[in-house]
Design an enzyme around this catalytic site. Structure first.
Site, PDB file in Angstrom:
ATOM      1  CG  LEU A 202      18.577  87.049  13.210  1.00 15.17           C
ATOM      2  CD1 LEU A 202      19.228  85.857  13.428  1.00 15.17           C
ATOM      3  CD2 LEU A 202      17.801  87.258  11.609  1.00 15.17           C
ATOM      4  CG  HIS A 203      20.766  90.274  18.988  1.00 14.01           C
ATOM      5  ND1 HIS A 203      20.381  89.065  19.282  1.00 14.01           N
ATOM      6  CD2 HIS A 203      21.869  90.462  19.498  1.00 14.01           C
ATOM      7  CE1 HIS A 203      21.192  88.520  20.476  1.00 14.01           C
ATOM      8  NE2 HIS A 203      22.140  89.814  20.516  1.00 14.01           N
ATOM      9  NE  ARG A 204      25.413  86.176  19.378  1.00 16.39           N
ATOM     10  CZ  ARG A 204      26.091  86.316  20.661  1.00 16.39           C
ATOM     11  NH1 ARG A 204      27.272  87.191  20.191  1.00 16.39           N
ATOM     12  NH2 ARG A 204      26.056  86.133  21.849  1.00 16.39           N
ATOM     13  NE  ARG A 237      23.075  94.633  15.648  1.00 10.13           N
ATOM     14  CZ  ARG A 237      24.504  94.991  15.743  1.00 10.13           C
ATOM     15  NH1 ARG A 237      24.915  95.473  14.597  1.00 10.13           N
ATOM     16  NH2 ARG A 237      25.158  95.329  16.700  1.00 10.13           N
ATOM     17  CG  ASP A 276      21.603  86.065  16.543  1.00 11.56           C
ATOM     18  OD1 ASP A 276      20.696  86.419  17.605  1.00 11.56           O
ATOM     19  OD2 ASP A 276      21.580  86.767  15.503  1.00 11.56           O
TER      20      ASP A 276
END
Length: 354
Positions: A202-204, A237, A276
């Site tokens: 998960l990073h977007r 992030r 994602d």
């Protein structure tokens, strides 16, 4: 001898470059100069990929990362332009849809250097995504467009690219070449892992920068992890957002960011994937794993149509229900959606003849 300047800056580009650069190095008629923009500036997200994928050290590293899209793209254009003026290449090769891709393309077209775009024609049809803007603009100014799927070919035809001064080639996906090449080199991470687990990334920004979305996603992941452990290699992030907002993650198994060979091992051994990421959706398919995509759209629509992927967005109930459904479903992964694993050879032969 033809000189190619290749521009990379993010994990998926390092992986794609690893197979294509290897093919270029075998040819005496081609010389490759690599520019690393520095878009992924964390060592785990960048240097390790060059080391383990045996990519030659870039001749240039611009060290540009961590800025807003506008500042980062502008700085990259400035740095790339000065290098192109010095190197005077015959072609500039760009991959995918990052800010590095667009910056390389813009710097090149202004200097009248032909652009090669690997992974052209993809569309999410969501103009709120920076990647969608990057890929559309890069396609439009490229001379050689190598497309990974039949749907990407259709997208370009619908947009009138057959009327433009460019050549469109169906090559298949270089990421598939990479998966085949590195599948026997997979490396188990040096961390304690559950026997059965779901691999999640998960990073977007559309998820991590939206408090409601990230909370909903982790509510669902916590619930799932009480049944089958969810393992997340933690992107910097995402880590910051979780800490800043006190988001509950009591059931989640967090590990440090992984190198590519470790991620391959995780893909080979997981139960399913939740992500994602764009590239990981395909990699899940390559390693015969179902994927839940934590987004509202995807460029890889053929995976949806064939049932290998499902869009779940940040809907906590949908995420859980799809998880429950797919743990009881057996899928046939024998379809050849992304070519035959010879994309890099097709690309190389086309470049030599162009």
């Amino acid at each position: 001898m033809k000189k190619i300047v290749s521009i990379v800056g993010a994990r998926p580009q390092f992986i794609k470059a690893s197979v294509l650069s290897r093919e270029i190095a075998k040819n005496k008629d081609l010389q490759e100069i690599m520019i690393h923009t520095g878009q992924h500036y964390d060592a785990k997200m960048s240097k390790i990929f060059f080391d383990e994928l045996e990519i030659p050290c870039p001749k240039y590293n611009l060290g540009i990362g961590g800025f807003s899209h506008g500042i980062m793209t502008a700085k990259m254009i400035e740095g790339i332009e000065s290098i192109l003026l010095e190197e005077k290449p015959d072609f500039v090769l760009v991959y995918g849809d990052t800010d590095s891709t667009l910056a390389g393309a813009l710097a090149s077209v202004k200097l009248h250097i032909p652009i090669i775009h690997v992974e052209a024609g993809l569309r999410s049809f969501n103009m709120q995504m920076p990647e969608e803007i990057n890929r559309i603009l890069t396609d439009r100014i490229s001379k050689l467009l190598f497309v990974p799927t039949k749907r990407a070919m259709e997208n370009l035809k619908k947009e009138g690219f057959e009327n433009f001064d460019c050549k469109i080639i169906y090559s298949g996906d270089v990421m598939y070449d990479s998966a085949l090449y590195y599948s026997n080199k997979a490396k188990k991470p040096n961390v304690k892992l559950p026997k059965d687990f779901i691999l999640c990334t998960l990073h977007r920004a559309e998820n991590t920068d939206n408090l409601e979305k990230i909370r909903n996603i982790f509510v669902a992941l916590n619930k799932i992890s009480s049944e089958i452990p969810v393992v997340i290699p933690l992107h910097p992030r995402t880590k910051n957002k979780l800490l800043q907002n006190n988001i509950a993650t009591e059931n989640i198994h967090f590990i440090e960011a992984l190198g590519y060979l470790e991620m391959i091992w995780m893909l080979q051994n997981c139960v399913m994937v939740a992500t994602d990421s764009g590239g990981l959706q395909k990699e899940a398919y390559y390693f015969k794993k179902f994927c839940m995509t934590l987004r509202d759209e995807t460029e890889w629509v053929e995976l949806l149509e064939a049932g290998y992927n499902c869009l779940v967005g940040s809907d906590e109930e949908k995420i859980y229900q799809v998880f429950k459904k797919m743990t009881d479903v057996s899928l046939n992964f024998d379809s050849m959606l992304y070519g035959n694993g010879k994309a890099s050879q097709i690309i190389l032969e086309t470049i030599k003849e162009f």
